[in-house]
Design a protein around this motif. Structure first.
Motif, PDB file in Angstrom:
ATOM      1  N   TYR A  37       0.551  -1.183  -0.040  1.00 28.76           N
ATOM      2  CA  TYR A  37      -0.053   0.072  -0.366  1.00 28.76           C
ATOM      3  C   TYR A  37       0.917   1.014   0.090  1.00 28.76           C
ATOM      4  O   TYR A  37       1.647   1.392   0.815  1.00 28.76           O
ATOM      5  CB  TYR A  37      -1.347   0.374   1.011  1.00 28.76           C
ATOM      6  N   GLU A  38       0.293   2.294  -0.595  1.00 27.60           N
ATOM      7  CA  GLU A  38       0.455   3.857  -0.280  1.00 27.60           C
ATOM      8  C   GLU A  38       0.151   3.880   1.269  1.00 27.60           C
ATOM      9  O   GLU A  38      -0.718   4.272   1.078  1.00 27.60           O
ATOM     10  CB  GLU A  38       0.291   4.420  -1.465  1.00 27.60           C
ATOM     11  N   VAL A  39       1.254   4.388   2.139  1.00 28.42           N
ATOM     12  CA  VAL A  39       0.619   5.174   3.088  1.00 28.42           C
ATOM     13  C   VAL A  39       0.798   6.071   3.573  1.00 28.42           C
ATOM     14  O   VAL A  39       1.866   6.687   3.206  1.00 28.42           O
ATOM     15  CB  VAL A  39       1.089   4.414   3.923  1.00 28.42           C
ATOM     16  N   ILE A  40      -0.559   7.111   3.703  1.00 25.74           N
ATOM     17  CA  ILE A  40      -0.238   8.007   4.399  1.00 25.74           C
ATOM     18  C   ILE A  40      -0.765   8.645   5.826  1.00 25.74           C
ATOM     19  O   ILE A  40      -1.672   7.968   6.254  1.00 25.74           O
ATOM     20  CB  ILE A  40      -1.513   9.377   3.256  1.00 25.74           C
ATOM     21  N   GLY A  41      -0.095   9.115   6.620  1.00 26.87           N
ATOM     22  CA  GLY A  41       0.121   8.785   8.064  1.00 26.87           C
ATOM     23  C   GLY A  41       0.133  10.568   8.752  1.00 26.87           C
ATOM     24  O   GLY A  41       0.408  11.420   8.369  1.00 26.87           O
ATOM     25  N   LEU A  42      -1.248  10.579   9.999  1.00 22.97           N
ATOM     26  CA  LEU A  42      -1.858  12.003  10.716  1.00 22.97           C
ATOM     27  C   LEU A  42      -1.947  11.723  12.064  1.00 22.97           C
ATOM     28  O   LEU A  42      -1.883  10.547  11.972  1.00 22.97           O
ATOM     29  CB  LEU A  42      -3.243  12.147   9.980  1.00 22.97           C
ATOM     30  N   SER A  43      -1.080  12.758  12.787  1.00 18.43           N
ATOM     31  CA  SER A  43      -1.569  12.291  14.396  1.00 18.43           C
ATOM     32  C   SER A  43      -0.809  13.621  14.626  1.00 18.43           C
ATOM     33  O   SER A  43      -0.170  14.828  13.596  1.00 18.43           O
ATOM     34  CB  SER A  43      -0.048  11.345  14.525  1.00 18.43           C
ATOM     35  N   LYS A  48       8.213  10.122  12.030  1.00 18.15           N
ATOM     36  CA  LYS A  48       9.738  10.215  11.243  1.00 18.15           C
ATOM     37  C   LYS A  48       9.350   8.530  10.444  1.00 18.15           C
ATOM     38  O   LYS A  48       9.548   7.549  11.414  1.00 18.15           O
ATOM     39  CB  LYS A  48      10.527  10.628  11.387  1.00 18.15           C
ATOM     40  N   ASP A  49       9.292   7.981   9.219  1.00 19.22           N
ATOM     41  CA  ASP A  49       9.170   7.627   8.957  1.00 19.22           C
ATOM     42  C   ASP A  49       8.845   7.206   7.174  1.00 19.22           C
ATOM     43  O   ASP A  49       8.041   7.892   6.764  1.00 19.22           O
ATOM     44  CB  ASP A  49       7.912   6.403   8.896  1.00 19.22           C
ATOM     45  N   SER A  50      10.192   7.255   6.399  1.00 18.04           N
ATOM     46  CA  SER A  50      10.997   7.790   5.493  1.00 18.04           C
ATOM     47  C   SER A  50       9.531   6.984   4.535  1.00 18.04           C
ATOM     48  O   SER A  50       9.648   7.401   3.106  1.00 18.04           O
ATOM     49  CB  SER A  50      11.840   7.939   4.540  1.00 18.04           C
ATOM     50  N   ARG A  51       8.994   5.822   4.454  1.00 12.19           N
ATOM     51  CA  ARG A  51       8.722   5.339   3.437  1.00 12.19           C
ATOM     52  C   ARG A  51       7.096   5.606   3.446  1.00 12.19           C
ATOM     53  O   ARG A  51       6.176   5.250   2.664  1.00 12.19           O
ATOM     54  CB  ARG A  51       8.439   3.933   4.089  1.00 12.19           C
ATOM     55  N   ILE A  52       6.199   6.256   4.271  1.00 19.19           N
ATOM     56  CA  ILE A  52       4.958   7.613   4.623  1.00 19.19           C
ATOM     57  C   ILE A  52       4.715   8.142   4.115  1.00 19.19           C
ATOM     58  O   ILE A  52       6.043   9.084   4.317  1.00 19.19           O
ATOM     59  CB  ILE A  52       4.580   6.419   5.824  1.00 19.19           C
ATOM     60  N   GLU A  53       3.680   8.799   3.447  1.00 25.25           N
ATOM     61  CA  GLU A  53       3.804  10.769   3.424  1.00 25.25           C
ATOM     62  C   GLU A  53       2.700  10.704   5.194  1.00 25.25           C
ATOM     63  O   GLU A  53       1.832  10.567   5.114  1.00 25.25           O
ATOM     64  CB  GLU A  53       2.656  10.855   2.339  1.00 25.25           C
ATOM     65  N   PHE A  54       3.785  11.827   5.907  1.00 29.05           N
ATOM     66  CA  PHE A  54       3.041  12.544   6.688  1.00 29.05           C
ATOM     67  C   PHE A  54       2.847  13.257   6.975  1.00 29.05           C
ATOM     68  O   PHE A  54       3.040  14.431   6.484  1.00 29.05           O
ATOM     69  CB  PHE A  54       4.560  12.498   7.947  1.00 29.05           C
ATOM     70  N   HIS A  55       1.298  13.606   7.771  1.00 25.68           N
ATOM     71  CA  HIS A  55       0.628  15.556   7.922  1.00 25.68           C
ATOM     72  C   HIS A  55       0.609  15.019   9.279  1.00 25.68           C
ATOM     73  O   HIS A  55      -0.180  14.442   9.866  1.00 25.68           O
ATOM     74  CB  HIS A  55      -0.393  15.086   7.309  1.00 25.68           C
TER      75      HIS A  55
END
Ligand code: A2R
Length: 314
Positions: free
Chosen positions: A33-39, A44-51
């Motif tokens: 999956y392409e994972v987008i995270g929000l918190s 920090k995790d370079s494998r995901i797009e974080f907001h």
């Protein structure tokens, strides 16, 4: 690319930085999956797009949903620790109820229809009257956290019925595993035992070890979320549970059995005993099992060994 398919699936995890969020992120990444995270705080995790986003802020979450346009949303963000919710009821209600409302409004306004998995709680059932709770049983939330989750559940169903949101509801029971905060019983015991083994602590402090709970390994929990996203029915509620009562004293003994300690001193700490604590809570998992391919794959005794190892290396 999702294994066995031709397309990337874009999944948003709210609460990605938390205990469960981390494990879910690993699972979805392993599935391609392409994972987008929000918190709320930085992650920090370079494998995901974080907001970085506080779900209590409606504008922020609307902006992210519009920008990201996820196909799947796993909604985990919450104030999850019951004793903290007792100290901060308004914060708890704002995060769990208004946060959920803000997310759904953002989705409604986006005019898209992603698949959503709402993470509620087995706490909504309250005190057991005997036997395992089924999804058909009445809910009787007995604390602030449980009341907030019950309210968010009702809102979730309302958004499904009124606006056609495509949402599956879950009621996870207790879960544990490597990475869990030592605020929680299993992890607290494992941490203290590792400290006793290292010679920096003389005794273990425990709360009420006579209560019984239904425990799953966190990796089985996130696998259930994944499988429900694939095969669950929109608008339906699913217990995520083991169907099995395990006393906290049994968990403690299991951890001792994994340790090098010979006759550990146990001290009861009244401050660890919670208000309104229910004696037993077990979830009937037959609906989850009959409607998906999910089966628990982790033996809890092995999980306890891994948890102890986690704290030994910490
Ligand atoms: O506050 P942070 O940065 O630690 O992020 C936590 C996030 N969270 C929020 N995210 C956005 N806006 C907020 N106002 C907000 N408040 C909390 O939720 C963290 O990433 C996550 C909670 O993680 P844990 O406390 O470790 O909970 P856990 O065990 O991962 O539980 C996940 C879900 C929750 O809905 C529980 O109520 C349920 O499973 O049992």
């Amino acid at each position: 690319m999702v294994l066995g398919s031709e397309q990337w699936v874009k999944a948003l995890i709210t609460g990605v930085s938390g205990f469960v969020g981390n494990h879910l992120c690993e699972l979805l990444l392993s599935k391609g999956y392409e994972v987008i995270g929000l918190s709320r705080s930085e992650f920090k995790d370079s494998r995901i797009e974080f907001h970085k986003c506080d779900i209590r802020n409606q504008e922020e979450i609307e902006q992210i949903i519009k920008q990201v346009n996820p196909e799947e949303i796993y909604h985990l963000a919450a104030l999850s620790y019951i004793p903290e919710s007792l100290k901060a009821p308004i914060h708890t209600y704002n995060t769990i109820i208004n946060g959920t409302l803000n997310l759904f409004e953002a989705i409604r306004k986006s005019n898209k229809n992603p698949k959503i998995l709402f993470v509620g709680s087995g706490e909504v059932y309250g005190e057991s009257t005997g036997g395992a709770f089924s999804e058909r049983d009445a809910i009787q939330p007995a604390n602030i956290y449980a009341a907030a989750k019950a309210c968010a559940e009702i809102i979730t169903q309302q958004y499904k019925n009124t606006f056609g949101l495509n949402v599956i509801l879950t009621r996870p029971f207790n879960h544990t595993g490597p990475g869990q905060s030592s605020l929680y019983a299993c992890s607290s015991f494992a941490r203290q035992i590792s400290e006793m083994e290292a010679g920096v602590r003389e005794f273990i402090q425990v709360g009420n070890i006579n209560v019984e709970r239904d425990f799953l390994d966190v990796r089985d929990v996130v696998n259930a979320y994944y499988m429900l996203m694939l095969d669950g029915v929109s608008g339906e509620i699913y217990n995520v549970s083991s169907n099995y009562a395990r006393s906290i004293s049994d968990i403690l003994n299991c951890l001792f059995a994994h340790s090098f300690l010979e006759s550990p001193m146990i001290i009861s700490d009244n401050q660890k005993i919670r208000l309104n604590e229910t004696a037993s809570r077990v979830g009937d998992n037959s609906k989850l099992i009959s409607q998906t391919d999910w089966r628990p794959e982790h033996n809890l005794d092995d999980t306890m060994g891994e948890l102890l190892d986690f704290w030994r290396k910490y």
